[in-house]
Design an enzyme around this catalytic site. Structure first.
Site, PDB file in Angstrom:
ATOM      1  N   ARG A  82       0.847  -1.190   0.000  1.00  0.00           N
ATOM      2  CA  ARG A  82       0.000   0.000   0.000  1.00  0.00           C
ATOM      3  C   ARG A  82       0.880   1.236   0.000  1.00  0.00           C
ATOM      4  NH1 ARG A  82      -5.495   1.336   3.147  1.00  0.00           N
ATOM      5  NH2 ARG A  82      -5.867   3.309   2.098  1.00  0.00           N
ATOM      6  N   ARG A  93      -6.875  -0.264  -3.581  1.00  0.00           N
ATOM      7  CA  ARG A  93      -5.828  -0.576  -2.611  1.00  0.00           C
ATOM      8  C   ARG A  93      -5.594  -2.073  -2.521  1.00  0.00           C
ATOM      9  NH1 ARG A  93     -10.121   2.038   1.185  1.00  0.00           N
ATOM     10  NH2 ARG A  93     -10.242   3.092  -0.759  1.00  0.00           N
ATOM     11  N   ASP A  96      -6.363  -2.736   3.074  1.00  0.00           N
ATOM     12  CA  ASP A  96      -6.769  -1.678   3.993  1.00  0.00           C
ATOM     13  C   ASP A  96      -7.115  -2.369   5.304  1.00  0.00           C
ATOM     14  OD1 ASP A  96      -7.482   0.908   4.864  1.00  0.00           O
ATOM     15  OD2 ASP A  96      -9.578   0.568   4.353  1.00  0.00           O
ATOM     16  N   ASP A  98      -8.503  -1.381   9.033  1.00  0.00           N
ATOM     17  CA  ASP A  98      -9.048  -0.338   9.899  1.00  0.00           C
ATOM     18  C   ASP A  98      -9.371  -0.924  11.264  1.00  0.00           C
ATOM     19  OD1 ASP A  98      -9.000   1.710   8.002  1.00  0.00           O
ATOM     20  OD2 ASP A  98     -11.004   1.241   7.271  1.00  0.00           O
TER      21      ASP A  98
END
Length: 155
Positions: A82, A93, A96, A98
């Site tokens: 990334r 992407r 990811d 989170d």
């Protein structure tokens, strides 16, 4: 030890491999992975792309603080390829990661907001989270994941 819930997403490269690699690196570096949802194929959110996403939710036990966990997830993202974070502008992407929830902590710093401020409005987050954490209570709304989904008519 804390229980954290993370969202994983990818829409370029070998998406299934990206998800498995991210989960394995989290297990190796961050803590014990206690649950991993199935993979959900979803349309991009917040931007246009020809590439659909795979999304998942992961529950882990960690001794890292929230900011240490953030730094570890960002390092994994970089190592997996990334190149930029989404600072208001979303894009394709390779991975990811989170942080959605960290115990019942409510935190707002320049680097990290917990719980994730948009999680309750994103089907691609809530649907996999429902699979592994239906009775977990959102610390701001004081409602379970299943209640939030019903209330917001997400599914």
């Amino acid at each position: 030890m804390a229980i954290a819930y993370l969202a994983l997403g990818t829409n370029i490269g070998n998406r299934r491999r990206n998800m498995i690699t991210a989960a394995a690196l989290l297990a190796e570096r961050v803590g014990d992975v206690l649950a991993l949802s199935g993979f959900y194929e979803t349309e991009p959110w917040g931007f246009q792309s020809e590439n659909t996403f795979l999304n998942a939710a992961l529950r882990l036990e960690t001794s890292l603080s929230p900011l240490e966990l953030l730094k570890a997830t960002q390092q994994i993202e970089v190592e997996m390829g990334r190149t930029q974070k989404s600072n208001g502008t979303y894009h394709d992407r390779i991975i990811d990661i989170d942080i959605l929830l960290y115990d019942d902590l409510i935190l707002q710093t320049p680097e990290l907001t917990l719980p994730h401020p948009l999680m309750q409005d994103r089907r691609f987050v809530m649907e996999p989270l429902l699979e592994i954490a239906p009775s977990v209570v959102h610390p701001v709304f004081k409602k379970t994941i299943v209640s939030l989904i019903r209330e917001r008519n997400i599914l």
